[in-house]
Every structure is written in structure tokens, then in C-alpha cells.
Design an enzyme around this catalytic site. Sequence first.
Site, PDB file in Angstrom:
ATOM      1  N   ASP A   1       0.965  -1.175  -0.005  1.00  0.00           N
ATOM      2  CA  ASP A   1       0.056   0.160   0.114  1.00  0.00           C
ATOM      3  C   ASP A   1       0.959   0.956  -0.274  1.00  0.00           C
ATOM      4  OD1 ASP A   1      -2.205   1.228  -0.652  1.00  0.00           O
ATOM      5  OD2 ASP A   1      -2.615   1.392   2.337  1.00  0.00           O
TER       6      ASP A   1
ATOM      7  N   PHE B   1       2.178   7.978 -12.404  1.00  0.00           N
ATOM      8  CA  PHE B   1       1.294   7.999 -12.528  1.00  0.00           C
ATOM      9  C   PHE B   1       0.939   8.894 -11.456  1.00  0.00           C
ATOM     10  CE2 PHE B   1       2.576   4.226 -10.477  1.00  0.00           C
ATOM     11  CZ  PHE B   1       1.627   4.301  -9.027  1.00  0.00           C
TER      12      PHE B   1
END
Lengths: 202, 202
Positions: free
Chosen positions: A73, A156
Amino acid sequence: MTKLLLATRNQKKLGELRRILEAEGIAGIEVLGLADVDEFPEAPETAPDFEGNAVAKARDAVAATGLPAVADDSGLAVDALNGMPGILSARWSGRHGDDDANLDLVLAQLTDTPDDRRGAAFVCAAALVLPSGEETIVRGEWRGTLLRARRGTHGFGYDPIFVPDGETRSSAELEPSEKDAASHRGRALRALLPALRDLAKA
Amino acid sequence: MTKLLLATRNQKKLGELRRILEAEGIAGIEVLGLADVDEFPEAPETAPDFEGNAVAKARDAVAATGLPAVADDSGLAVDALNGMPGILSARWSGRHGDDDANLDLVLAQLTDTPDDRRGAAFVCAAALVLPSGEETIVRGEWRGTLLRARRGTHGFGYDPIFVPDGETRSSAELEPSEKDAASHRGRALRALLPALRDLAKA
């Protein structure tokens, strides 16, 4: 050959882990992605920190498949926002996965933040969970400074406004291989290497 | 009669300070607002904390008018957002002063935050600066829990989603006098009373 599940559908992440294992001379591990196993319900990410979300994802994957699993994460921790968007990085604007809206909101929130207080870090927690219950949790950080407008087209998320320390280019202006070598995700995965080496031997 | 400038154009804030002084039996202080003095340029709020913004505003007011001045800065510190929106409370959505957009964004960001992690505090820093250079800075906090939708029509800002500890109503459902008695601003102003009492005697 030991199978290892990386709990992602992202082919780039799978390639990255395979490259890192190969570069380290770790043979004997076959990296699978979620597309290679039967579907199982994925729990929402509700832990209060990156580590909690990563290990929860890895535990779910082990429980569903019986395979050793790695999950991660990650997000952007902005100093002037007390470390937020953090675990909410992908849903900061309230629109999950809308990179443009999330980035625009951070820029708007930092409008009055002077240049000397625009520090930030990309953070990645990665967890390896074994069917035996053994867990290894690591964290990688990549510090830098936030721009006032986008630069670059690679990457991104928040890459276009993040200039890593020691760089003049944004992380969206780095070549993908340069980003791999320096990034929070690369650092976290490399921190898992000792545990992965043990797994390959087992 | 000692003149005291409260660095605000908000008549409700002026009334609140006058009521508090009266209730405490502090006579001899005439409270003026920014509308009662010559205009002066107000600096942007760029300090990294509430205290810094409050004292900067008060210093500017003293420098421009020669009067003792009180200023405050306040906001909502959300536990699950690491204390943000904090000093950015009035511009959290990027649109300064758009209460609706700011509140909607906090609700959206907390969509996945479970009920037992929705704690927050309204925080107010208040500063008294005297022409002599003496400065008194205080902080008031009002803890509570955040709802998932608005309730009540009183107050402003984040009041409709904030339920103070020990209450079942939102702070937008409290009577204004009840809010005065409990709120972060009331607490901060009351913490200034000893210094204001000295000023009244001087």
C-alpha cells in the site's frame, strides 16, 4: 519452484518484482498475480496506516489461495498536510482513482504554502505473509519537494508534481527504470529481499 | 476606558467577546472591530499553525493602529486526517470560504473511516498583543465526533457534522448561547481573561 502471489492486477508491478528478484539472483520463486488465481473477495482498505492495509491484503490473499503472498500500500505524505493524503492518496478528492482530481486538490490546498515548506515523501509499505502465519512488514520512503504545476508524462498519481531530493526532474520526467531504482516501492520490495531469499530456499 | 481591537469584521465575534468580558465583570475595556479603525493591509495566513496565524494577525493590528489587539485563528482538526484540515479549514477544497464544498470534501474523505475513528476537535488559538510588545497566546479545544451527513442549521463551517463529546446534537443544533459556553473560541477567549483583566487595570 516456490509460487509467490503478488496481490495486484497491475502487470507493471508484477514485472518490477520479477526484475528485482532476477537482479538479486534469487531463483526458485515464480511470481503470480491476482489474474493467475481464482477470484476472491477483496476487503476494503480501512486500516489507519499503510502497513495495516498492506498486511491485511496479504493475509486475505494467503487465506484465499494458500500461497505465500506479498501486498503493498502506498501514497504521498505531504509535510504541510501533516502526512496526508497518506492512505487516502487514491481517494483524496473523494473520487477513487481519479488521479487528476486528487493531484489538483493537493495543488489547491498548497497554494499558500511557501517553497521552503513543500516537502513530501512517497511512502510504500509492503508485507510478505506466509501460510505458516509468519509476517514480514517493511516500509520504503522517497523524499522530495512538490511543484506548483505538473511536469512530465511518465508514471501516474502524484508523479508529475514530485521532484525527488537530489533531482531537478519530476518523477514523471524520470525514465521508468530510473524511477524503479529510486522509488519508495523499489525500496520497500528490496527490503523484503532477505525474507524472499529465505522463502526461495525453503 | 482602555480600547481593545479585536481583529475581525464579524459582528458575532465582537458580541461574543463583549459578553464574555461583561460576564466576568471586567469593566474598563471598550472592544472595537476592524470596521471601527482605519483600514490597513491584512497579511495572508501563511503560518504553519493556528498560534502563528493568530499572533501575526494581532501584531499587524497593533502595528497599524497602536491599540492593544486580540486576533484568533481556528479550524477543525480531524484525527483520521492527521489533524487536517487544521489551518486550511476555510480553504480545504481549494475554494476559500466555500463552507459547503469544504464540508463535503471532509465527508467524502472520511467515507471509509469507521465510526470509532471519526474523532475530531475544533481548535482556536487566540493572541493578545500589547503595544509594549507583550504577547499572550492561548489555545482552546472542543472535542467531538464527525457525522456522515449534515444535521442542524445554526453555526457555520463544519458545525453541521460535529457532535461535541457528551452531546447528542450537532454543534449546528445547539443554541448559539450553548455553543458560546462550550466552544473552542469561548474556551480560548476565556483563557485570555487574566491578561485582559491586567489590561483593564493598567
